[in-house]
Design an enzyme around this catalytic site. Structure first.
Site, PDB file in Angstrom:
ATOM      1  N   CYS A  69       0.846  -1.194   0.000  1.00  0.00           N
ATOM      2  CA  CYS A  69       0.000   0.000   0.000  1.00  0.00           C
ATOM      3  C   CYS A  69       0.880   1.242   0.000  1.00  0.00           C
ATOM      4  O   CYS A  69       2.068   1.178   0.322  1.00  0.00           O
ATOM      5  CB  CYS A  69      -0.969  -0.002   1.186  1.00  0.00           C
ATOM      6  SG  CYS A  69      -0.209   0.204   2.804  1.00  0.00           S
ATOM      7  N   CYS A  70       0.294   2.365  -0.376  1.00  0.00           N
ATOM      8  CA  CYS A  70       0.996   3.648  -0.389  1.00  0.00           C
ATOM      9  C   CYS A  70      -0.043   4.742  -0.181  1.00  0.00           C
ATOM     10  O   CYS A  70      -1.006   4.543   0.557  1.00  0.00           O
ATOM     11  CB  CYS A  70       1.789   3.821  -1.674  1.00  0.00           C
ATOM     12  SG  CYS A  70       0.798   3.837  -3.178  1.00  0.00           S
ATOM     13  N   ALA A  71       0.108   5.872  -0.858  1.00  0.00           N
ATOM     14  CA  ALA A  71      -0.873   6.945  -0.719  1.00  0.00           C
ATOM     15  C   ALA A  71      -2.032   6.774  -1.701  1.00  0.00           C
ATOM     16  O   ALA A  71      -3.188   6.954  -1.345  1.00  0.00           O
ATOM     17  CB  ALA A  71      -0.204   8.303  -0.920  1.00  0.00           C
TER      18      ALA A  71
END
Length: 106
Positions: A69-71
């Protein structure tokens, strides 16, 4: 071409993220340390995408499910590709961390 893009960005068939977590998946947050410290999923592992190749030793079991996951989902898609190309077999792009957090209830 559409199928290739879907594969890269983890789109397509629905993934049951809570079930993956119940079955031992780990969440790898590939945002920067500062972004991670501003908010993250409980029990997630922070390995910024630009350092992922040098930190693969932190992900010992190549068969353990991994959710990146990230932004927004862009860096996590890159991380998924890096992991897959290094022999990790069960990698899922969870997209944005806040959305993923809601899906898994952490």
């Amino acid at each position: 071409m559409i199928n290739i893009l879907k594969k890269i960005f983890g789109l397509g068939a629905k993934v049951d993220y809570p079930e993956l977590i119940q079955n031992g998946a780990i969440v790898v947050d590939v945002r920067s340390k500062a972004e991670y410290l501003a908010g993250h999923i409980k029990d997630s592992l922070n390995i910024p995408v630009d350092t992922l190749r040098n930190n693969l030793f932190k992900l010992k079991d190549k068969n353990q499910p991994i959710i990146t996951c990230c932004a927004s989902g862009m860096r996590s898609a890159s991380a998924k590709s890096i992991l897959k190309s290094n022999g990790y077999t069960a990698v899922y792009n969870g997209g944005g961390w806040s959305s993923l957090k809601n899906k898994i209830g952490r």
